[in-house]
Design an enzyme around this catalytic site. Structure first.
Site, PDB file in Angstrom:
ATOM      1  CB  ILE A 139     108.376  22.153  68.144  1.00 31.41           C
ATOM      2  CG1 ILE A 139     109.275  21.978  66.953  1.00 31.41           C
ATOM      3  CG2 ILE A 139     108.706  21.403  69.439  1.00 31.41           C
ATOM      4  CD1 ILE A 139     108.945  20.192  66.512  1.00 31.41           C
ATOM      5  CE  LYS A 140     100.076  21.998  70.571  1.00 33.43           C
ATOM      6  NZ  LYS A 140      98.494  21.237  70.492  1.00 33.43           N
ATOM      7  CB  ILE A 141     106.963  24.589  74.244  1.00 29.93           C
ATOM      8  CG1 ILE A 141     107.957  23.917  73.030  1.00 29.93           C
ATOM      9  CG2 ILE A 141     107.683  24.732  75.457  1.00 29.93           C
ATOM     10  CD1 ILE A 141     109.158  24.600  73.068  1.00 29.93           C
TER      11      ILE A 141
END
EC number: 2.2.1.2
Length: 375
Positions: A139-141
């Site tokens: 998951i890219k944050i």
């Protein structure tokens, strides 16, 4: 004969493709890149999804089905993007298994409009992770100030994270702290640290784009002589930070509990200045245990004529620091540069996301109209 991409892999660089689409999954082209050009992962972002979903007809059937169900545009985009990522995770599952989950990763980014909202980012990260439901998803944050706590809390839930849009060395240190904080919480929460993976995406070419613009404005021979070098210098110093932080006593305690280091990932590695070598941000950033995520054009250039000469990062730190000092001496404000780049990067992703929503909404309306006529 060893290909340049094989030589990169042998030198400790994991090659990920910075692109994904339904067409790549169905026509076998992504599978071919895995088999022939050493690609072991995929990254996506709002711009990539906008281009994928609005180009061609690969999503027409799914859009028609969603329109028939009465899905709104937010749900449609969520369903389309997570489906592609889940299928890509399946394609890369053998790579993930062979590497203990280090590679074979596929990244999907939280809605970029949430980048300044910690709680909403955490909720969105958990929602995406549950929907994709694959052990090799990242998951890219974004690495905004508000994103730092979200990174820690997402990792604390046992979710693997790709931290994106890192430009400055100071912010990178904060990202590493957020990573270790997250793992410490994950351990306290009873999670198996060996199953939590992370990369820190340090952007490269955009640094040169912004700094070179400022050097051109200064206009002296001394200024022009410094062009095209800051991106590499900044990234090489980031690797020095990586070496320092992950040899610390703090990380050793986590490693003893099964944790793996958060690997540096070189992003924005497509050369934007045509006067620079097209493989500059690949061959100039070879070091053990890094990821280089490349647009296909850069991957093809590397495969065709990349000259991989071994480690081009360690041992360059004094020279890299001297370059940044020379920029400062000419009045190029590093802190202002990285602040501008973070702001512009987020603005571009938000703009792409809004365009994706608008175009998908139009496609849903067209599908509903076609369905009504057919009825």
């Amino acid at each position: 004969m060893t290909t340049p991409t094989q030589a990169l892999s042998d030198a400790g660089v994991s090659i990920w493709l910075d692109d994904l689409s339904r067409a790549r999954l169905t026509d076998g082209s992504l599978k071919a890149l895995i088999e022939e050009k050493n690609v072991v992962g995929v990254t996506t972002n709002p711009t990539i999804f906008h281009l994928a979903i609005t180009k061609g007809h690969g999503y027409d059937a799914t859009l028609a089905s969603l329109a028939a169900e009465g899905a709104d545009v937010e749900r449609a985009v969520f369903e389309l993007t997570t489906a592609d990522v889940a299928d890509a995770c399946d394609l890369f599952a053998p790579v993930a298994e062979a590497t203990g989950g280090v590679d074979g990763r596929v990244s999907i980014e939280v809605d970029p409009r949430l980048a300044w909202d910690t709680a909403a980012t955490i909720a969105e990260a958990k929602k995406l992770h549950a929907k994709v439901a694959k052990s090799n998803v990242h998951i890219k944050i974004p690495a905004t100030v508000e994103g730092l706590e979200a990174i820690s809390e997402t990792l604390a839930s046992g979710i693997s994270v790709n931290v994106t849009l890192i430009f400055s060395l100071e912010r990178y240190r904060q990202v590493i702290n957020a990573f270790m904080t997250g793992l410490e919480k994950a351990k306290a929460n009873g999670h198996d640290l060996s199953q939590i993976h992370s990369v820190a995406s340090f952007f490269v070419s955009r640094v040169d784009t912004e700094i070179d613009k400022r050097l051109e404005k200064i206009g002296t021979d001394e200024a022009k002589a410094l062009k095209g070098k800051a991106g590499l210098a900044n990234a090489r110093l980031a690797y020095q930070v990586y070496e320092e932080e992950f040899s610390s006593e703090r990380f050793k305690l986590l490693a003893d509990a099964g944790a793996r280091p958060q690997r540096p990932l070189w992003a924005s590695t497509g050369v934007k200045d045509p006067s620079l070598p097209d493989t500059l941000y690949v061959t100039g950033l070879v070091a053990p245990d890094v990821v280089n995520t490349m647009p296909e054009k850069t991957l093809e250039a590397t495969f065709d004529h990349g000259e991989v000469t071994g480690d081009t990062v360690t041992g360059t730190y004094a020279e890299a620091n001297a370059h940044l000092d020379a920029l400062a001496g000419l009045g190029v404000d590093y802190n202002d540069v990285v602040a501008v780049l973070e702001s512009e990067g987020l603005d571009k992703f938000v703009a792409s996301w809004n365009e994706l929503l608008a175009d998908t909404e139009g496609a849903l309306a067209s599908a509903k109209t076609a369905d009504a006529k057919g009825a």
